[in-house]
Design a protein around this motif. Structure first.
Motif, PDB file in Angstrom:
ATOM      1  N   ALA A 122       1.029  -1.416  -0.160  1.00 51.49           N
ATOM      2  CA  ALA A 122       0.047  -0.126  -0.357  1.00 51.49           C
ATOM      3  C   ALA A 122       0.449   1.310   0.130  1.00 51.49           C
ATOM      4  N   HIS A 123       0.474   1.909  -0.995  1.00 46.85           N
ATOM      5  CA  HIS A 123       1.140   3.581  -0.589  1.00 46.85           C
ATOM      6  C   HIS A 123       0.660   4.740  -1.236  1.00 46.85           C
ATOM      7  N   THR A 124       0.740   5.554  -0.613  1.00 51.56           N
ATOM      8  CA  THR A 124      -0.316   6.751  -0.920  1.00 51.56           C
ATOM      9  C   THR A 124       0.554   8.435  -1.890  1.00 51.56           C
ATOM     10  N   ALA A 129      -4.614   7.182  -0.812  1.00 49.39           N
ATOM     11  CA  ALA A 129      -4.582   5.329  -1.297  1.00 49.39           C
ATOM     12  C   ALA A 129      -4.461   5.016  -3.030  1.00 49.39           C
ATOM     13  N   THR A 131      -1.558   2.324  -4.361  1.00 44.83           N
ATOM     14  CA  THR A 131      -1.827   1.591  -4.787  1.00 44.83           C
ATOM     15  C   THR A 131      -2.324   0.385  -3.254  1.00 44.83           C
ATOM     16  N   GLY A 132      -2.237  -0.817  -3.404  1.00 48.67           N
ATOM     17  CA  GLY A 132      -2.544  -1.931  -2.180  1.00 48.67           C
ATOM     18  C   GLY A 132      -3.789  -1.878  -2.480  1.00 48.67           C
ATOM     19  N   ASN A 134      -6.217  -0.523  -0.396  1.00 50.96           N
ATOM     20  CA  ASN A 134      -7.113   0.201   0.244  1.00 50.96           C
ATOM     21  C   ASN A 134      -7.957   1.007  -1.292  1.00 50.96           C
ATOM     22  N   ALA A 135      -6.981   0.741  -2.233  1.00 49.53           N
ATOM     23  CA  ALA A 135      -6.919   2.085  -3.077  1.00 49.53           C
ATOM     24  C   ALA A 135      -8.120   1.337  -3.943  1.00 49.53           C
ATOM     25  N   ARG A 140      -6.744   4.530  -9.157  1.00 51.64           N
ATOM     26  CA  ARG A 140      -5.200   4.334  -9.607  1.00 51.64           C
ATOM     27  C   ARG A 140      -5.661   4.674 -11.008  1.00 51.64           C
TER      28      ARG A 140
END
Length: 193
Positions: A122-124, A129, A131-132, A134-135, A140
């Motif tokens: 996960a990246h914000t 968010a 990626t990951g 939660n995105a 995306r």
């Protein structure tokens, strides 16, 4: 969600590849059959950088992965500086096959995952968010759309400026372009970057 994940996001990624091929084939007159391999280098570089340095903003790694792809392109391109036409296309095809082989066989690239699947952490970006798990697919999609739009503007400015005129001069007649002072080295390396 299905349309965004399976249709629209890959469409934008392929559109970005088509813009690069348009510049390469249309403006420089060079033929590349290894574009997918160099796109893969950028994708794996972004993945590895984001797993090594998870606290960094993902946008930084997306931009840095383009530099990694260019460096790998230069490594493959330097031995091919004197060739053109069909032989340059075969050299880029060889790079494509080697890179595809490396992506499948070097387990370090996918973090030694036994299934060979890539699990993006996960990246914000700016607190959202990207990626990951939660995105959201719409986020995306918007990120990919923003990147494609930005790079399309960069490509448009390149081809309508001094560099684009140099590319077209090399495409039209490379010997005459070299005689008037246009260096062919950066143009040839573009086939691999």
């Amino acid at each position: 969600d299905y349309v965004l994940n399976v249709v629209m996001i890959p469409f934008l990624i392929y559109a970005l590849a088509a813009i690069g091929l348009n510049i390469l084939t249309g403006y420089t007159g060079l033929m590349s059959l290894g574009t997918g391999g160099f796109m893969g280098v950028g994708a794996y570089a972004c993945y590895k950088l984001s797993t090594f340095f998870p606290g960094m903003n993902i946008i930084v790694w997306i931009l840095a992965s383009g530099l990694f792809s260019a460096m790998v392109g230069i490594v493959f391109g330097i031995p091919s500086l004197r060739i053109k036409g069909f032989y340059l296309a075969v050299a880029t095809l060889a790079a494509q096959f080697f890179l595809s082989w490396a992506f499948q066989r070097i387990s370090w690239l996918y973090n030694d995952n036994t299934s060979g699947a890539i699990e993006v952490p996960a990246h914000t970006a700016f607190g959202i968010a990207v990626t990951g798990p939660n995105a959201t697919p719409s986020m995306r999609y918007l990120v990919v759309l923003g990147i494609v739009t930005l790079l399309t503007l960069v490509a448009s400015n390149l081809v309508h400026g001094r560099i684009g005129r140099m590319w077209m001069a090399v495409r039209d007649m490379d010997i005459a372009a070299e005689l008037i002072g246009i260096r062919l080295l950066p143009t040839k390396l573009l086939a691999f970057a």
